[in-house]
Motif scaffolding. Sequence first.
Motif, PDB file in Angstrom:
ATOM      1  N   THR A  21       0.834  -1.204   0.000  1.00 44.64           N
ATOM      2  CA  THR A  21       0.000   0.000   0.000  1.00 44.64           C
ATOM      3  C   THR A  21       0.867   1.251   0.000  1.00 44.64           C
ATOM      4  N   GLY A  22       1.893   1.257   0.830  1.00 43.39           N
ATOM      5  CA  GLY A  22       2.793   2.410   0.875  1.00 43.39           C
ATOM      6  C   GLY A  22       3.473   2.665  -0.450  1.00 43.39           C
ATOM      7  N   VAL A  23       3.976   1.618  -1.071  1.00 41.55           N
ATOM      8  CA  VAL A  23       4.659   1.766  -2.359  1.00 41.55           C
ATOM      9  C   VAL A  23       3.671   2.191  -3.443  1.00 41.55           C
ATOM     10  N   PHE A  24       2.487   1.588  -3.452  1.00 40.29           N
ATOM     11  CA  PHE A  24       1.483   1.968  -4.460  1.00 40.29           C
ATOM     12  C   PHE A  24       1.119   3.445  -4.339  1.00 40.29           C
ATOM     13  N   LEU A  25       0.909   3.921  -3.120  1.00 48.22           N
ATOM     14  CA  LEU A  25       0.562   5.332  -2.941  1.00 48.22           C
ATOM     15  C   LEU A  25       1.698   6.252  -3.395  1.00 48.22           C
ATOM     16  N   PRO A  59       4.303   6.534   2.782  1.00 47.16           N
ATOM     17  CA  PRO A  59       5.008   5.933   3.909  1.00 47.16           C
ATOM     18  C   PRO A  59       4.261   6.082   5.239  1.00 47.16           C
ATOM     19  N   ILE A  60       3.511   7.163   5.375  1.00 50.14           N
ATOM     20  CA  ILE A  60       2.748   7.352   6.613  1.00 50.14           C
ATOM     21  C   ILE A  60       1.670   6.285   6.731  1.00 50.14           C
ATOM     22  N   VAL A  61       0.940   6.049   5.647  1.00 51.18           N
ATOM     23  CA  VAL A  61      -0.096   5.009   5.653  1.00 51.18           C
ATOM     24  C   VAL A  61       0.541   3.637   5.863  1.00 51.18           C
ATOM     25  N   GLY A  62       1.696   3.396   5.238  1.00 46.37           N
ATOM     26  CA  GLY A  62       2.402   2.128   5.437  1.00 46.37           C
ATOM     27  C   GLY A  62       2.783   1.894   6.889  1.00 46.37           C
TER      28      GLY A  62
END
Length: 86
Positions: A35-39, A70-73
């Motif tokens: 998810t972090g990388v996708f965002l 990275p924050i969401v990750g």
Amino acid sequence: MSSTVHSGAPDLDRDAIDYEKIKDPGHGNTPAAWTGVFLMLLGGTILSIGFVMGIDIITYVGLAVFVAGPIVGLIMRAAGKGKPRS
């Protein structure tokens, strides 16, 4: 113990390698990492499009999505969706 040299590099001592430990290093194969990388990829794409088109609002939206990655990750990892710390 002597080692044979091929192409200028010594051969590895295969007896010293712990194959069980390196079998699955878990390089980010978690929902939090993906998810972090996708965002970050999505944010970079939006940011690039906004920058090239010269539209400030799209550029800033892309930057915000990129920074949120990275924050969401990290939040997802804290919620148990990432690789546990060892």
